[in-house]
Scaffold this active site. Structure first.
Site, mmCIF file in Angstrom:
data_model
loop_
_atom_site.group_PDB
_atom_site.id
_atom_site.type_symbol
_atom_site.label_atom_id
_atom_site.label_comp_id
_atom_site.label_asym_id
_atom_site.label_seq_id
_atom_site.Cartn_x
_atom_site.Cartn_y
_atom_site.Cartn_z
ATOM 1 N N LEU A 65 6.495 0.914 5.285
ATOM 2 C CA LEU A 65 6.418 -0.596 5.012
ATOM 3 C C LEU A 65 6.558 -0.948 3.311
ATOM 4 C CD1 LEU A 65 2.955 -0.781 6.696
ATOM 5 C CD2 LEU A 65 5.381 -1.557 7.499
ATOM 6 N N PRO A 66 6.770 -2.152 3.063
ATOM 7 C CA PRO A 66 7.370 -2.405 1.537
ATOM 8 C C PRO A 66 6.367 -2.101 0.537
ATOM 9 C CG PRO A 66 7.883 -4.189 3.063
ATOM 10 C CD PRO A 66 6.952 -3.253 3.932
ATOM 11 N N THR A 99 6.262 3.540 -0.567
ATOM 12 C CA THR A 99 5.966 3.977 -1.749
ATOM 13 C C THR A 99 4.795 2.582 -2.530
ATOM 14 O OG1 THR A 99 8.371 4.463 -2.356
ATOM 15 C CG2 THR A 99 6.792 4.019 -4.204
ATOM 16 N N LYS A 174 5.717 10.294 -6.789
ATOM 17 C CA LYS A 174 7.014 9.311 -6.593
ATOM 18 C C LYS A 174 7.146 8.212 -7.509
ATOM 19 C CE LYS A 174 9.847 6.778 -4.203
ATOM 20 N NZ LYS A 174 11.228 7.242 -4.257
ATOM 21 N N LYS A 249 8.856 -3.420 -8.109
ATOM 22 C CA LYS A 249 7.654 -3.116 -7.355
ATOM 23 C C LYS A 249 7.209 -1.579 -8.317
ATOM 24 C CE LYS A 249 7.277 -0.795 -3.844
ATOM 25 N NZ LYS A 249 7.693 -0.010 -2.685
HETATM 26 P P1 NAD Z 1 12.843 -2.767 3.903
HETATM 27 O O1 NAD Z 1 12.402 -4.000 3.283
HETATM 28 O O2 NAD Z 1 14.180 -2.544 4.448
HETATM 29 O O3 NAD Z 1 11.839 -2.448 5.174
HETATM 30 C C1 NAD Z 1 10.500 -2.672 5.431
HETATM 31 C C2 NAD Z 1 10.431 -3.014 6.850
HETATM 32 O O4 NAD Z 1 8.959 -3.341 7.105
HETATM 33 C C3 NAD Z 1 10.954 -4.382 7.279
HETATM 34 O O5 NAD Z 1 11.855 -4.267 8.374
HETATM 35 C C4 NAD Z 1 9.868 -5.378 7.803
HETATM 36 O O6 NAD Z 1 9.910 -6.250 8.820
HETATM 37 C C5 NAD Z 1 8.789 -4.205 8.095
HETATM 38 N N1 NAD Z 1 7.564 -4.615 8.046
HETATM 39 C C6 NAD Z 1 6.676 -5.327 6.975
HETATM 40 N N2 NAD Z 1 5.367 -5.556 7.364
HETATM 41 C C7 NAD Z 1 5.280 -4.981 8.561
HETATM 42 C C8 NAD Z 1 4.101 -4.963 9.486
HETATM 43 N N3 NAD Z 1 2.983 -5.483 9.015
HETATM 44 N N4 NAD Z 1 4.464 -4.463 10.498
HETATM 45 C C9 NAD Z 1 5.784 -4.038 10.896
HETATM 46 N N5 NAD Z 1 6.583 -4.105 10.351
HETATM 47 C C10 NAD Z 1 6.493 -4.584 9.000
HETATM 48 O O7 NAD Z 1 12.486 -1.520 3.077
HETATM 49 P P2 NAD Z 1 12.581 -0.064 2.638
HETATM 50 O O8 NAD Z 1 14.116 0.049 1.825
HETATM 51 O O9 NAD Z 1 13.020 0.350 4.313
HETATM 52 O O10 NAD Z 1 11.645 0.639 2.032
HETATM 53 C C11 NAD Z 1 10.504 0.901 2.756
HETATM 54 C C12 NAD Z 1 9.580 1.534 1.603
HETATM 55 O O11 NAD Z 1 10.348 2.908 1.074
HETATM 56 C C13 NAD Z 1 9.323 0.824 0.363
HETATM 57 O O12 NAD Z 1 7.983 1.103 -0.057
HETATM 58 C C14 NAD Z 1 10.298 1.146 -0.562
HETATM 59 O O13 NAD Z 1 9.776 1.150 -1.868
HETATM 60 C C15 NAD Z 1 10.411 2.830 -0.150
HETATM 61 N N6 NAD Z 1 11.805 3.685 -0.438
HETATM 62 C C16 NAD Z 1 12.959 2.782 -0.252
HETATM 63 C C17 NAD Z 1 13.896 3.545 -0.525
HETATM 64 C C18 NAD Z 1 15.471 2.790 -0.245
HETATM 65 O O14 NAD Z 1 16.470 3.553 -0.770
HETATM 66 N N7 NAD Z 1 15.628 1.778 0.567
HETATM 67 C C19 NAD Z 1 13.990 4.952 -1.244
HETATM 68 C C20 NAD Z 1 12.664 5.521 -1.266
HETATM 69 C C21 NAD Z 1 11.711 4.744 -0.818
#
Ligand code: NAD
Length: 299
Positions: A65-66, A99, A174, A249
């Site tokens: 999740l975010p 994260t 992280k 963030k």
């Molecule tokens: P994203 O915004 O693409 O995906 C998050 C998903 O969570 C969305 O599809 C959203 O609809 C869903 N969501 C939010 N609240 C929800 C709930 N209550 N129930 C169900 N679904 C819910 O983000 P991302 O890029 O996939 O990143 C996710 C996490 O991973 C973040 O914490 C980010 O910091 C971390 N991260 C991302 C990357 C990257 O390269 N994108 C790399 C490492 C870590």
């Protein structure tokens, strides 16, 4: 067969869940965005009506999740709404790969432990390419027993699985990594721009720096200058990848941690300021390598 509930199917969670399906697990999915679930259903997942519906009866729950507030409210629930901890079956292993701040991870871990569940914070490094390829690095915090149970599941989605320490330790490691990544991305962007402004070809300069003392991950895997490297966000108008808003963030989390431990992090503070400014100019949903544009000379 192991049943995994996967909640949060965004840029990272979607491809991670696909790798669990490929590893032969039964995967139940939930996301607030129906299209994200549809895409997973087409690849063999079972869709659920709610997060609790996906998690009830599963052997393992993985959340992606975010931010901390989403993780806290999903696991802990509220007076009006059940949380995952209210519905999961005895013995279910809980893994959060988002994260988030270490305090939120520790709060959820303590609430889980009070009900007899193992909760592992397991944030990842490796980006969307690593998520798709199943080569992520997982940085875990939790008990030895929780880590031992989580490792075989994480190995279906990653190549390097680390145990950083007790609950919250994965999140601390992280944010240290992401603070360093942001500094490397800003530094690489300004060095490439300096070269371009002085007549150099950015591809040639990148090849030189990659094998010289300035070499770093952004030059090897994620060059921020459009056209230097195929299949990275900079060559796709900075779409996909890791959003500026998410980097903002993470840099906020590293500054909060630095404040509470009285650590000196001047480069992290500057990188946060640059990224906040970049987001305020309308770039929040673009990939974080788009910071390169802040150094580009307008023609
Ligand atoms: P994203 O915004 O693409 O995906 C998050 C998903 O969570 C969305 O599809 C959203 O609809 C869903 N969501 C939010 N609240 C929800 C709930 N209550 N129930 C169900 N679904 C819910 O983000 P991302 O890029 O996939 O990143 C996710 C996490 O991973 C973040 O914490 C980010 O910091 C971390 N991260 C991302 C990357 C990257 O390269 N994108 C790399 C490492 C870590």
């Amino acid at each position: 067969m192991t049943t995994v509930a996967f909640i949060g199917l965004g840029n990272m969670g979607g491809p991670m869940a696909v790798n669990l399906i490929k590893a032969g697990m039964t995967v139940r999915v939930f996301d607030l965005v129906p299209a994200a679930m549809q895409s997973l259903a087409e690849q063999g997942a079972i869709t659920a009506q709610s997060a609790c519906g996906a998690a009830a009866g599963a052997d393992v729950v993985v959340t992606m999740l975010p931010a901390g507030k989403h993780v806290r409210s999903l696991y802990l629930g509220s007076e009006q709404q059940q949380g995952l901890l209210d519905v999961v079956a005895e013995g279910t292993l809980l893994i959060d790969s988002s994260t988030i701040d270490a305090d939120s991870a520790r709060t959820v871990a303590a609430a889980a432990a009070a009900k007899g569940f193992e909760f592992v914070d397991a944030p990842v490094s490796g980006g969307t390419a690593g998520a798709a390829a199943g080569t992520l690095t997982f940085i875990c915090g939790g008990s030895d027993a929780g880590f031992a149970k989580a490792k075989p599941v994480l190995e279906c989605m990653g190549a390097n699985i680390f145990h950083a320490g007790s609950a919250g330790a994965g999140q601390v490691a992280k944010i240290c990594n992401n603070m360093l990544l942001s500094v490397l991305m800003v530094g690489t962007s300004e060095a490439l721009s300096l070269g371009i402004d002085n007549g150099l070809d950015p591809k040639v300069l990148s090849d030189i720096m990659k094998v010289s003392s300035g070499g770093n991950w952004t030059l090897e895997k994620y060059n921020p200058c459009p056209g230097v490297m195929p299949s990275v966000p900079s060559s796709n108008d900075y779409q996909g990848g890791f959003m500026v808003d998410l980097m903002v963030k993470d840099l906020g989390l590293s500054q909060e941690a630095a404040l509470s431990s009285q650590s000196s992090t001047p480069m992290g503070a500057l990188a946060r300021s640059l990224y906040v400014n970049h987001a305020r100019k309308g770039n929040g949903r673009r990939d974080f390598s788009s910071i390169f544009e802040q150094f580009k000379q307008e023609k």
